[in-house]
Design a protein around this motif. Structure first.
Motif, PDB file in Angstrom:
ATOM      1  N   ALA A  58       2.485 -25.317   9.825  1.00  0.00           N
ATOM      2  CA  ALA A  58       1.244 -24.539   9.862  1.00  0.00           C
ATOM      3  C   ALA A  58       1.455 -23.144   9.277  1.00  0.00           C
ATOM      4  CB  ALA A  58       0.740 -24.435  11.300  1.00  0.00           C
ATOM      5  N   THR A  59       2.574 -22.522   9.622  1.00  0.00           N
ATOM      6  CA  THR A  59       2.855 -21.182   9.105  1.00  0.00           C
ATOM      7  C   THR A  59       3.073 -21.202   7.599  1.00  0.00           C
ATOM      8  OG1 THR A  59       3.845 -20.495  11.204  1.00  0.00           O
ATOM      9  CG2 THR A  59       4.396 -19.191   9.258  1.00  0.00           C
ATOM     10  N   THR A  60       3.911 -22.121   7.129  1.00  0.00           N
ATOM     11  CA  THR A  60       4.198 -22.154   5.697  1.00  0.00           C
ATOM     12  C   THR A  60       2.961 -22.533   4.894  1.00  0.00           C
ATOM     13  OG1 THR A  60       5.022 -24.433   5.918  1.00  0.00           O
ATOM     14  CG2 THR A  60       6.636 -22.656   6.035  1.00  0.00           C
ATOM     15  N   GLY A  61       2.117 -23.402   5.456  1.00  0.00           N
ATOM     16  CA  GLY A  61       0.876 -23.752   4.767  1.00  0.00           C
ATOM     17  C   GLY A  61      -0.037 -22.542   4.606  1.00  0.00           C
ATOM     18  N   ALA A  62      -0.116 -21.715   5.667  1.00  0.00           N
ATOM     19  CA  ALA A  62      -0.952 -20.517   5.597  1.00  0.00           C
ATOM     20  C   ALA A  62      -0.356 -19.483   4.654  1.00  0.00           C
ATOM     21  CB  ALA A  62      -1.122 -19.921   6.993  1.00  0.00           C
ATOM     22  N   LEU A  63       0.974 -19.335   4.651  1.00  0.00           N
ATOM     23  CA  LEU A  63       1.614 -18.380   3.745  1.00  0.00           C
ATOM     24  C   LEU A  63       1.390 -18.780   2.289  1.00  0.00           C
ATOM     25  CD1 LEU A  63       5.055 -17.689   5.512  1.00  0.00           C
ATOM     26  CD2 LEU A  63       2.961 -16.319   5.592  1.00  0.00           C
ATOM     27  N   ALA A  64       1.402 -20.074   2.028  1.00  0.00           N
ATOM     28  CA  ALA A  64       1.188 -20.552   0.660  1.00  0.00           C
ATOM     29  C   ALA A  64      -0.208 -20.213   0.152  1.00  0.00           C
ATOM     30  CB  ALA A  64       1.426 -22.063   0.594  1.00  0.00           C
ATOM     31  N   ALA A  65      -1.143 -20.000   1.084  1.00  0.00           N
ATOM     32  CA  ALA A  65      -2.524 -19.715   0.699  1.00  0.00           C
ATOM     33  C   ALA A  65      -2.789 -18.222   0.511  1.00  0.00           C
ATOM     34  CB  ALA A  65      -3.474 -20.272   1.763  1.00  0.00           C
ATOM     35  N   ILE A  66      -1.780 -17.377   0.765  1.00  0.00           N
ATOM     36  CA  ILE A  66      -1.966 -15.923   0.653  1.00  0.00           C
ATOM     37  C   ILE A  66      -1.582 -15.473  -0.748  1.00  0.00           C
ATOM     38  CG2 ILE A  66      -1.346 -13.655   1.561  1.00  0.00           C
ATOM     39  CD1 ILE A  66      -0.632 -14.960   4.202  1.00  0.00           C
ATOM     40  N   GLY A  67      -2.495 -15.513  -1.652  1.00  0.00           N
ATOM     41  CA  GLY A  67      -2.336 -14.942  -2.979  1.00  0.00           C
ATOM     42  C   GLY A  67      -0.988 -15.187  -3.616  1.00  0.00           C
ATOM     43  N   ASP A  68      -0.358 -14.087  -4.044  1.00  0.00           N
ATOM     44  CA  ASP A  68       0.923 -14.158  -4.745  1.00  0.00           C
ATOM     45  C   ASP A  68       2.110 -13.938  -3.810  1.00  0.00           C
ATOM     46  OD1 ASP A  68      -0.416 -14.531  -7.163  1.00  0.00           O
ATOM     47  OD2 ASP A  68      -0.609 -12.368  -7.494  1.00  0.00           O
ATOM     48  N   LEU A  69       1.945 -14.127  -2.532  1.00  0.00           N
ATOM     49  CA  LEU A  69       3.021 -13.878  -1.580  1.00  0.00           C
ATOM     50  C   LEU A  69       4.204 -14.810  -1.846  1.00  0.00           C
ATOM     51  CD1 LEU A  69       3.890 -12.365   1.019  1.00  0.00           C
ATOM     52  CD2 LEU A  69       2.964 -14.294   2.313  1.00  0.00           C
ATOM     53  N   ALA A  70       5.391 -14.213  -1.976  1.00  0.00           N
ATOM     54  CA  ALA A  70       6.618 -14.991  -2.164  1.00  0.00           C
ATOM     55  C   ALA A  70       7.268 -15.241  -0.810  1.00  0.00           C
ATOM     56  CB  ALA A  70       7.583 -14.233  -3.078  1.00  0.00           C
ATOM     57  N   TRP A  71       7.659 -16.488  -0.545  1.00  0.00           N
ATOM     58  CA  TRP A  71       8.271 -16.802   0.744  1.00  0.00           C
ATOM     59  C   TRP A  71       9.206 -17.994   0.591  1.00  0.00           C
ATOM     60  CZ3 TRP A  71       7.634 -21.616   2.912  1.00  0.00           C
ATOM     61  CH2 TRP A  71       6.614 -22.415   2.364  1.00  0.00           C
ATOM     62  N   GLU A  72      10.094 -18.143   1.589  1.00  0.00           N
ATOM     63  CA  GLU A  72      11.017 -19.271   1.589  1.00  0.00           C
ATOM     64  C   GLU A  72      11.446 -19.569   3.023  1.00  0.00           C
ATOM     65  OE1 GLU A  72      15.182 -16.785   0.888  1.00  0.00           O
ATOM     66  OE2 GLU A  72      14.203 -17.750  -0.820  1.00  0.00           O
ATOM     67  N   PHE A  73      11.765 -20.826   3.287  1.00  0.00           N
ATOM     68  CA  PHE A  73      12.377 -21.181   4.567  1.00  0.00           C
ATOM     69  C   PHE A  73      13.874 -20.968   4.431  1.00  0.00           C
ATOM     70  CE2 PHE A  73      14.548 -24.253   7.321  1.00  0.00           C
ATOM     71  CZ  PHE A  73      14.065 -23.831   8.550  1.00  0.00           C
TER      72      PHE A  73
ATOM     73  N   ALA B  27       0.823  -1.206   0.000  1.00  0.00           N
ATOM     74  CA  ALA B  27       0.000   0.000   0.000  1.00  0.00           C
ATOM     75  C   ALA B  27       0.857   1.257   0.000  1.00  0.00           C
ATOM     76  CB  ALA B  27      -0.929   0.005   1.214  1.00  0.00           C
ATOM     77  N   ALA B  28       2.036   1.184   0.635  1.00  0.00           N
ATOM     78  CA  ALA B  28       2.942   2.332   0.685  1.00  0.00           C
ATOM     79  C   ALA B  28       3.716   2.515  -0.620  1.00  0.00           C
ATOM     80  CB  ALA B  28       3.921   2.165   1.839  1.00  0.00           C
ATOM     81  N   GLY B  29       3.603   1.549  -1.535  1.00  0.00           N
ATOM     82  CA  GLY B  29       4.294   1.661  -2.814  1.00  0.00           C
ATOM     83  C   GLY B  29       5.472   0.738  -2.969  1.00  0.00           C
ATOM     84  N   LEU B  30       5.537  -0.316  -2.120  1.00  0.00           N
ATOM     85  CA  LEU B  30       6.674  -1.239  -2.194  1.00  0.00           C
ATOM     86  C   LEU B  30       6.161  -2.689  -2.250  1.00  0.00           C
ATOM     87  CD1 LEU B  30       9.808  -0.768  -2.101  1.00  0.00           C
ATOM     88  CD2 LEU B  30       9.701  -1.666   0.214  1.00  0.00           C
ATOM     89  N   PRO B  31       5.613  -3.105  -3.384  1.00  0.00           N
ATOM     90  CA  PRO B  31       5.241  -4.509  -3.537  1.00  0.00           C
ATOM     91  C   PRO B  31       6.477  -5.344  -3.858  1.00  0.00           C
ATOM     92  CG  PRO B  31       4.775  -3.336  -5.560  1.00  0.00           C
ATOM     93  CD  PRO B  31       5.308  -2.305  -4.587  1.00  0.00           C
ATOM     94  N   GLY B  32       6.277  -6.645  -4.032  1.00  0.00           N
ATOM     95  CA  GLY B  32       7.370  -7.499  -4.496  1.00  0.00           C
ATOM     96  C   GLY B  32       8.345  -7.932  -3.438  1.00  0.00           C
ATOM     97  N   VAL B  33       7.924  -7.932  -2.157  1.00  0.00           N
ATOM     98  CA  VAL B  33       8.827  -8.407  -1.106  1.00  0.00           C
ATOM     99  C   VAL B  33       8.762  -9.933  -1.018  1.00  0.00           C
ATOM    100  CG1 VAL B  33       8.673  -6.292   0.240  1.00  0.00           C
ATOM    101  CG2 VAL B  33       7.059  -8.159   0.691  1.00  0.00           C
ATOM    102  N   THR B  34       9.821 -10.510  -0.466  1.00  0.00           N
ATOM    103  CA  THR B  34       9.876 -11.954  -0.223  1.00  0.00           C
ATOM    104  C   THR B  34      10.037 -12.199   1.270  1.00  0.00           C
ATOM    105  OG1 THR B  34      10.885 -12.420  -2.379  1.00  0.00           O
ATOM    106  CG2 THR B  34      11.178 -14.080  -0.652  1.00  0.00           C
ATOM    107  N   VAL B  35       9.233 -13.117   1.802  1.00  0.00           N
ATOM    108  CA  VAL B  35       9.292 -13.469   3.217  1.00  0.00           C
ATOM    109  C   VAL B  35      10.344 -14.554   3.417  1.00  0.00           C
ATOM    110  CG1 VAL B  35       8.006 -14.322   5.207  1.00  0.00           C
ATOM    111  CG2 VAL B  35       6.833 -12.960   3.462  1.00  0.00           C
ATOM    112  N   ARG B  36      11.278 -14.313   4.332  1.00  0.00           N
ATOM    113  CA  ARG B  36      12.252 -15.326   4.745  1.00  0.00           C
ATOM    114  C   ARG B  36      11.877 -15.760   6.157  1.00  0.00           C
ATOM    115  NH1 ARG B  36      17.226 -12.266   5.122  1.00  0.00           N
ATOM    116  NH2 ARG B  36      18.278 -14.260   5.463  1.00  0.00           N
TER     117      ARG B  36
END
Length: 418
Positions: free
Chosen positions: A262-277, A161-170
């Motif tokens: 449980a966390t990674t399963g929920a993150l996978a269900a959030i739209g286009d959210l990019a994440w990695e362990f 919303a602030a203008g910074l999309p495209g982040v990746t969750v580690r």
């Protein structure tokens, strides 16, 4: 002798255009966090030095700006004996004191939102300041991974919303790292120092980490064991993370693997959210007790946000442990990644000197009634040059008020000569 007007070393003045960007970023972040139910609080800049140096701030405890007591009859040999207060180095330690002091008046769970300056005696360099702003949300009283998932979802949404999309969750977990270190022969009481060094991996690489760990007294077998275990845990299949982590690290407690799944399963269900362990993720603060996470962005060499679970920190204030999890946005880094100030309808009422003041103010009053940002400015010098300056100052439109005549609102892209 002329006085030096530059700000103190490691600090800076902020011009209106810069503040406009900061206000825009804060407004967008605040809007999202409020939708998730986070309530804004404020804590003092000063904290008792015993709290700030309680062993939970990692390397930041070496960077505290200390405040000397006043009114002592004599100066003690040890200067630290004069210190009773310090400037806060983050917002989490003050929050735990705040919660311990006010928990009876707060809802359960409590969703906290903080925004304010913090201070660290850093060596000033590009992108690192001695005074800077942090922006935190914390969820206190929620023991399940709902806290981690909600914090991650809210913060990635706020940054977009602030203008910074495209982040990746580690994502990682301090309990995983503890089990990994213990399996390599690192005793629990030595793990704090071990993790402080391991947290520097992205800055100094494995060679630098190895050299520092050996200098701290850890053995080559211990360092090799941790490096091998981390390498094994990299690149795991997110869909089979729990089973693969257990296979790679048999000493890992079942509840840790289940929480991560449980966390990674929920993150996978959030739209286009990019994440990695990421098993190399440590986070330097000593108060983390569970899952930890950071957000990376291709435009920044460092993370733009980070946090984790700290279930034991509040107990130091309250006398009993309370589940807690928090996320801190690197506000200065976010602002630096946004190139231009947001465009808004800033209008200048440009008036000639012979127009009656009451008439000028009436024009501005009528324009403000429509919701615009309106400023009155006297006409000076060459007209085109003054319009250029208005554009530089952030104005987007103007009206020209002359005796008996008012032009219509015009965009400042237009250059006039009269």
């Amino acid at each position: 002798m002329k006085m030096d007007l530059s700000p103190a070393r490691g600090t800076r003045d902020l011009l209106p255009a810069t503040v406009a960007v900061r206000d825009h970023v804060l407004a967008r972040i605040t809007e999202v966090y409020h939708r998730y139910g986070y309530q804004r609080i404020e804590t003092p800049a000063l904290e008792n030095i015993e709290r700030l140096t309680g062993g939970q701030g990692g390397e930041n405890e070496k960077l505290i700006f200390k405040i000397l007591r006043r009114g002592l009859a004599e100066i003690p040999e040890n200067l630290d004996d004069l210190v009773d207060l310090g400037l806060r180095f983050d917002l989490t330690v003050p929050l735990t004191r705040f919660y311990g002091n006010n928990h009876a008046q707060l809802p359960v769970p409590f969703r906290s939102f903080q925004f304010g300056p913090v201070w660290r005696a850093e060596r000033p360099q590009k992108g690192r300041y001695r005074q800077f702003v942090q922006c935190d949300i914390d969820l206190i009283g929620e023991e399940s991974v709902l806290a981690e998932i909600e914090l991650i979802e809210a913060t990635t949404e706020a940054l977009a919303a602030a203008g910074l999309p495209g982040v990746t969750v580690r994502l990682s977990d301090r309990r995983f790292l503890s089990a990994l270190a213990e399996s390599a022969g690192v005793a629990p009481e030595a793990q704090g120092g071990f993790f402080i060094t391991l947290d520097k991996l992205d800055k100094i690489g494995w060679d630098g980490v190895r050299k520092e760990l050996l200098g701290r007294g850890f053995t080559e077998d211990q360092v090799d064991g941790v490096q091998q275990a981390i390498s094994t845990a990299q690149g795991l299949d997110p869909a089979k993370l729990a089973d693969q982590l257990t296979d790679a690290l048999p000493a890992l407690p079942e509840d840790v693997a289940a929480d991560l799944a449980a966390t990674t399963g929920a993150l996978a269900a959030i739209g286009d959210l990019a994440w990695e362990f990421d098993p190399t993720l440590v986070r330097g603060m000593g108060y983390y007790t569970g899952q930890i996470f950071e957000l990376s962005h291709p435009g920044s060499a460092s993370s733009v946000a980070g946090g984790g679970r700290y279930d034991q920190l509040i107990g130091r204030s309250l006398g009993k442990d309370v589940p807690a999890c928090g996320f801190s946005i690197g506000f200065e880094r976010i602002v630096d990644l946004l190139d231009n100030a947001p465009k808004n309808d800033a209008l200048a009422v440009l008036h000639e000197s012979d127009v009656p003041t009451a008439e000028v103010l009436a024009v501005a009053r009528e324009l403000r009634a429509g919701g615009r940002q309106v400023t009155t400015i006297r006409r000076r010098g060459k007209f085109g040059a003054q319009l250029g300056r208005l554009q530089e100052w952030g104005y987007t439109s103007f009206v020209h008020v002359k005796p008996g005549d008012i032009t219509e609102v015009r965009p400042l892209a237009v250059r006039e000569t009269s």
